[in-house]
Write a protein that holds these residues in place. Structure first.
Motif, PDB file in Angstrom:
ATOM      1  N   ALA A  71       0.813  -1.222   0.000  1.00  0.00           N
ATOM      2  CA  ALA A  71       0.000   0.000   0.000  1.00  0.00           C
ATOM      3  C   ALA A  71       0.845   1.270   0.000  1.00  0.00           C
ATOM      4  N   ARG A  72       2.187   1.135  -0.047  1.00  0.00           N
ATOM      5  CA  ARG A  72       3.128   2.266  -0.038  1.00  0.00           C
ATOM      6  C   ARG A  72       3.033   3.085   1.255  1.00  0.00           C
ATOM      7  N   GLU A  73       2.575   2.466   2.321  1.00  0.00           N
ATOM      8  CA  GLU A  73       2.521   3.173   3.605  1.00  0.00           C
ATOM      9  C   GLU A  73       3.864   3.143   4.316  1.00  0.00           C
ATOM     10  N   ILE A  74       4.696   2.157   4.016  1.00  0.00           N
ATOM     11  CA  ILE A  74       6.090   2.167   4.444  1.00  0.00           C
ATOM     12  C   ILE A  74       6.954   2.112   3.197  1.00  0.00           C
ATOM     13  N   SER A  75       8.209   2.541   3.323  1.00  0.00           N
ATOM     14  CA  SER A  75       9.055   2.738   2.141  1.00  0.00           C
ATOM     15  C   SER A  75       9.885   1.511   1.785  1.00  0.00           C
ATOM     16  N   PHE A  76      10.531   0.909   2.777  1.00  0.00           N
ATOM     17  CA  PHE A  76      11.405  -0.243   2.563  1.00  0.00           C
ATOM     18  C   PHE A  76      11.259  -1.213   3.729  1.00  0.00           C
ATOM     19  N   VAL A  77      11.456  -2.494   3.446  1.00  0.00           N
ATOM     20  CA  VAL A  77      11.557  -3.508   4.494  1.00  0.00           C
ATOM     21  C   VAL A  77      12.922  -4.175   4.360  1.00  0.00           C
ATOM     22  N   LEU A  78      13.645  -4.256   5.461  1.00  0.00           N
ATOM     23  CA  LEU A  78      14.910  -4.982   5.490  1.00  0.00           C
ATOM     24  C   LEU A  78      14.599  -6.439   5.820  1.00  0.00           C
ATOM     25  N   HIS A  79      14.875  -7.281   4.852  1.00  0.00           N
ATOM     26  CA  HIS A  79      14.434  -8.680   4.853  1.00  0.00           C
ATOM     27  C   HIS A  79      15.633  -9.603   5.016  1.00  0.00           C
ATOM     28  N   HIS A  80      15.460 -10.665   5.778  1.00  0.00           N
ATOM     29  CA  HIS A  80      16.415 -11.767   5.711  1.00  0.00           C
ATOM     30  C   HIS A  80      15.641 -13.077   5.762  1.00  0.00           C
ATOM     31  N   ASP A  81      16.271 -14.125   5.255  1.00  0.00           N
ATOM     32  CA  ASP A  81      15.583 -15.390   5.012  1.00  0.00           C
ATOM     33  C   ASP A  81      15.510 -16.233   6.281  1.00  0.00           C
ATOM     34  N   LEU A  82      14.335 -16.292   6.877  1.00  0.00           N
ATOM     35  CA  LEU A  82      14.159 -17.099   8.083  1.00  0.00           C
ATOM     36  C   LEU A  82      14.336 -18.586   7.815  1.00  0.00           C
ATOM     37  N   ARG A  83      14.078 -19.021   6.599  1.00  0.00           N
ATOM     38  CA  ARG A  83      14.292 -20.441   6.302  1.00  0.00           C
ATOM     39  C   ARG A  83      15.777 -20.782   6.335  1.00  0.00           C
ATOM     40  N   MET A  84      16.618 -19.857   5.911  1.00  0.00           N
ATOM     41  CA  MET A  84      18.055 -20.082   6.042  1.00  0.00           C
ATOM     42  C   MET A  84      18.446 -20.153   7.513  1.00  0.00           C
ATOM     43  N   ASP A  85      17.839 -19.284   8.337  1.00  0.00           N
ATOM     44  CA  ASP A  85      18.107 -19.330   9.777  1.00  0.00           C
ATOM     45  C   ASP A  85      17.687 -20.678  10.362  1.00  0.00           C
ATOM     46  N   ALA A  86      16.526 -21.163   9.954  1.00  0.00           N
ATOM     47  CA  ALA A  86      16.052 -22.463  10.430  1.00  0.00           C
ATOM     48  C   ALA A  86      17.008 -23.571  10.013  1.00  0.00           C
ATOM     49  N   ARG A  87      17.450 -23.513   8.767  1.00  0.00           N
ATOM     50  CA  ARG A  87      18.391 -24.519   8.259  1.00  0.00           C
ATOM     51  C   ARG A  87      19.683 -24.498   9.072  1.00  0.00           C
ATOM     52  N   SER A  88      20.189 -23.286   9.348  1.00  0.00           N
ATOM     53  CA  SER A  88      21.414 -23.167  10.141  1.00  0.00           C
ATOM     54  C   SER A  88      21.222 -23.732  11.544  1.00  0.00           C
ATOM     55  N   ALA A  89      20.060 -23.467  12.131  1.00  0.00           N
ATOM     56  CA  ALA A  89      19.779 -23.987  13.471  1.00  0.00           C
ATOM     57  C   ALA A  89      19.724 -25.509  13.471  1.00  0.00           C
ATOM     58  N   PHE A  90      19.056 -26.091  12.484  1.00  0.00           N
ATOM     59  CA  PHE A  90      18.964 -27.546  12.402  1.00  0.00           C
ATOM     60  C   PHE A  90      20.359 -28.165  12.264  1.00  0.00           C
ATOM     61  N   ARG A  91      21.190 -27.570  11.421  1.00  0.00           N
ATOM     62  CA  ARG A  91      22.536 -28.114  11.219  1.00  0.00           C
ATOM     63  C   ARG A  91      23.364 -28.028  12.496  1.00  0.00           C
ATOM     64  N   ALA A  92      23.210 -26.923  13.223  1.00  0.00           N
ATOM     65  CA  ALA A  92      23.959 -26.789  14.476  1.00  0.00           C
ATOM     66  C   ALA A  92      23.530 -27.837  15.488  1.00  0.00           C
ATOM     67  N   VAL A  93      22.235 -28.125  15.540  1.00  0.00           N
ATOM     68  CA  VAL A  93      21.734 -29.139  16.465  1.00  0.00           C
ATOM     69  C   VAL A  93      22.248 -30.519  16.061  1.00  0.00           C
ATOM     70  N   MET A  94      22.249 -30.794  14.751  1.00  0.00           N
ATOM     71  CA  MET A  94      22.725 -32.103  14.288  1.00  0.00           C
ATOM     72  C   MET A  94      24.221 -32.284  14.489  1.00  0.00           C
ATOM     73  N   SER A  95      24.966 -31.193  14.429  1.00  0.00           N
ATOM     74  CA  SER A  95      26.421 -31.288  14.459  1.00  0.00           C
ATOM     75  C   SER A  95      26.915 -31.582  15.866  1.00  0.00           C
ATOM     76  N   ARG A  96      27.716 -32.591  15.998  1.00  0.00           N
ATOM     77  CA  ARG A  96      28.315 -32.897  17.301  1.00  0.00           C
ATOM     78  C   ARG A  96      29.581 -32.085  17.527  1.00  0.00           C
ATOM     79  N   SER A  97      30.163 -31.553  16.439  1.00  0.00           N
ATOM     80  CA  SER A  97      31.465 -30.885  16.562  1.00  0.00           C
ATOM     81  C   SER A  97      31.361 -29.561  17.304  1.00  0.00           C
ATOM     82  N   THR A  98      30.198 -28.901  17.252  1.00  0.00           N
ATOM     83  CA  THR A  98      30.084 -27.602  17.905  1.00  0.00           C
ATOM     84  C   THR A  98      29.597 -27.711  19.343  1.00  0.00           C
TER      85      THR A  98
END
Length: 308
Positions: A251-278
């Protein structure tokens, strides 16, 4: 090349996780509009892993007392879990609860806001300081040589991620756009009622405010406060491509949204949980890129980058 690496990772996961199921507890103090986006992103990402490898249990509250949050983390630890994904204030009691979890062998991944002084296993999210600098650049370039004053909204000063955004924002304004001032409001917890009241008080007290950098949300209420005061907004930069911000950007009521990919964050979290090295140590942060979204490049729901 990247697709080949991703396929190899999936094959390795299938082999390592065959017959196993991991329960992950996602704990967040955050407005409902953001927790909904997180839930959708995590559930979408679960579907890309081998069947039934992950099961997410969600514990969300818009406002949570510190003692309640600590009790919840301790209950999860005592009940048993394969990992905790946590968005929480950076305070000593929470860091202590994280230490109790990691000492019990439970990996803890901080999400979108970090606890750098804790024993957390990894951080998954954007570079928040760079995001704040990006907002300052957008607003500074818009004003050029003109003076301006920006209303900066925080949900709470207790969150390290929001503090990092504000630090980056103020630093770049100070160095490159000194004609632009800042008025800060905080502790509205991203809710419309509290944030709207704080915004109204701030713009009533300072007639120079003519721009908004919304770090903490509650954007409909902020817009309503300016409208009630009959005050124009030159530029409005927000975070998170949730349902509210999608509608406001369209609706052009705000000018810009700073976006980042939450699915990438989820993927990173899953990998960290699976990883025994960390386990038991601090892993390098898995930073997702910050993207400037306009009405013309908004990711389509259901695409690879569905949420911010």
């Amino acid at each position: 090349m990247q697709s080949a690496i991703a396929e190899l990772e999936k094959q390795q996961t299938r082999g390592e996780m065959s017959g196993r199921k991991l329960a992950i507890d996602v704990v967040m103090e955050t407005p409902e509009r953001f927790s909904t986006a997180v839930r959708d992103a995590f559930e979408a990402e679960v579907a890309t892993f081998p069947p039934m490898v992950f099961r997410c249990r969600f514990h969300f509250a818009e406002v949570m007392k510190q003692a309640e949050l600590v009790q919840l983390l301790d209950r999860i630890r005592l009940r048993g879990t394969n990992g905790i994904v946590l968005k929480a204030p950076d305070v000593p009691d929470v860091a202590a609860a994280v230490s109790r979890a990691t000492e019990a062998g439970i990996p803890v991944v901080t999400l979108v806001t970090d606890l750098p002084n804790s024993s957390r296993t990894a951080y998954a999210g954007a570079d928040n300081r760079a995001a704040g600098e990006t907002a300052a650049y957008l607003i500074g370039e818009h004003f050029g040589d003109e003076a301006g004053r920006v209303l900066v909204t925080l949900s709470s000063g207790r969150f390290r991620g929001e503090e990092e955004r504000e630090i980056g924002f103020r630093r770049l304004l100070r160095e490159s756009y000194p004609r632009i001032g800042v008025t800060e409001i905080s502790e509205g917890h991203g809710t419309d009622a509290a944030t709207g009241t704080l915004a109204m008080q701030a713009i009533s007290a300072d007639p120079a405010i003519n721009a908004v950098y919304s770090i903490g949300g509650g954007n409909r209420a902020v817009l309503a406060a300016f409208e009630a005061a009959q005050r124009p907004i030159r530029i409005f930069v927000a975070h998170d491509l949730d349902a509210d911000n999608r509608a406001l950007l369209t609706a052009r009521e705000i000018s810009f949204v700073l976006h980042h990919d939450l699915r990438m964050d989820a993927r990173s979290a899953f990998r960290a949980v699976m990883s025994r090295s960390t386990r038991g140590g601090i892993a390098p942060p898995a930073l997702s890129a910050v993207e400037i979204v306009t009405p013309y490049n908004m990711p389509v729901l259901g695409s690879a980058l569905p949420f911010a």
